[in-house]
Design a protein around this motif. Structure first.
Motif, PDB file in Angstrom:
ATOM      1  N   GLY A  93       0.793  -1.223   0.000  1.00 57.50           N
ATOM      2  CA  GLY A  93       0.000   0.000   0.000  1.00 57.50           C
ATOM      3  C   GLY A  93       0.825   1.273   0.000  1.00 57.50           C
ATOM      4  O   GLY A  93       0.270   2.370  -0.040  1.00 57.50           O
ATOM      5  N   VAL A  96       0.308   3.308  -3.284  1.00 52.65           N
ATOM      6  CA  VAL A  96      -0.997   3.988  -3.322  1.00 52.65           C
ATOM      7  C   VAL A  96      -0.956   5.234  -2.451  1.00 52.65           C
ATOM      8  O   VAL A  96      -1.397   6.311  -2.854  1.00 52.65           O
ATOM      9  CB  VAL A  96      -2.123   3.031  -2.864  1.00 52.65           C
ATOM     10  CG1 VAL A  96      -3.444   3.766  -2.755  1.00 52.65           C
ATOM     11  CG2 VAL A  96      -2.240   1.851  -3.815  1.00 52.65           C
ATOM     12  N   SER A 128      -3.486  -1.215 -10.933  1.00 52.16           N
ATOM     13  CA  SER A 128      -4.302  -1.401  -9.739  1.00 52.16           C
ATOM     14  C   SER A 128      -3.987  -0.345  -8.687  1.00 52.16           C
ATOM     15  O   SER A 128      -4.897   0.217  -8.057  1.00 52.16           O
ATOM     16  CB  SER A 128      -4.079  -2.797  -9.167  1.00 52.16           C
ATOM     17  OG  SER A 128      -4.765  -2.949  -7.942  1.00 52.16           O
ATOM     18  N   LYS A 132      -6.562   2.427  -7.118  1.00 50.86           N
ATOM     19  CA  LYS A 132      -6.792   2.566  -5.671  1.00 50.86           C
ATOM     20  C   LYS A 132      -6.519   3.985  -5.193  1.00 50.86           C
ATOM     21  O   LYS A 132      -7.093   4.429  -4.200  1.00 50.86           O
ATOM     22  CB  LYS A 132      -5.925   1.577  -4.900  1.00 50.86           C
ATOM     23  CG  LYS A 132      -6.388   0.147  -5.034  1.00 50.86           C
ATOM     24  CD  LYS A 132      -5.446  -0.815  -4.332  1.00 50.86           C
ATOM     25  CE  LYS A 132      -5.862  -2.253  -4.565  1.00 50.86           C
ATOM     26  NZ  LYS A 132      -4.876  -3.209  -4.014  1.00 50.86           N
TER      27      LYS A 132
END
Length: 156
Positions: A93, A96, A128, A132
């Motif tokens: 993460g 992102v 992706s 996100k």
């Protein structure tokens, strides 16, 4: 917060050069080639001096360099974002979060309406991560390289 961004400084030149030429990242990059120190040093000097660039270092929560995110204001309407995250930091993460924070900084810095990303069509993990972070698919514009998709984050 799993990581943070800080502005790049002249002290980051060697790290960014090493990261940029990491074989795994070169394989995922649009150009798929390493750069020379001279090419890098010239680009790096311009990136730090030009107000149309925002070059940020991604660090994990321990302060370890994990990659870079760069925004470039192309014109009054748009900027382009590029991110490099070292392999050992992917899937957590961090990318992102870095994209979200970097784009927020870009919108605060410039009056652009949108931030564009050009992603290799076969790079599903990157696509992706951009999704996100709030990016949506767009029809490829004139600046989108062949075999890439275009994603856009619009100012809210």
């Amino acid at each position: 917060m799993p990581g943070l961004l800080r502005p790049a400084t002249v002290d980051d030149a060697c790290s960014i050069f090493t990261w940029r030429n990491d074989s795994w990242l070169v394989g995922l990059s649009s150009g798929r080639h390493a750069v020379t120190w001279e090419e890098h040093a010239d680009w790096f000097r311009r990136a730090l001096a030009d107000p149309r660039y925002l070059l940020l270092i991604i660090e994990n929560e321990g302060g370890v360099g994990a990659g870079t995110v760069r925004l470039e204001q192309v014109d009054e309407e748009r900027a382009i974002v590029t991110i490099y995250l070292l392999r050992e930091f992917t899937g957590r993460g961090l990318g992102v979060q870095a994209l979200s924070e970097a784009c927020a900084r870009g919108f605060a810095r410039w009056p652009v309406c949108a931030i564009h990303a050009y992603i290799r069509a076969d790079n599903r993990p990157s696509r992706s991560a951009f999704a996100k972070a709030g990016f949506t698919d767009a029809d490829p514009g004139r600046d989108c390289p062949p075999d890439h998709c275009e994603m856009i984050l619009r100012r809210s």
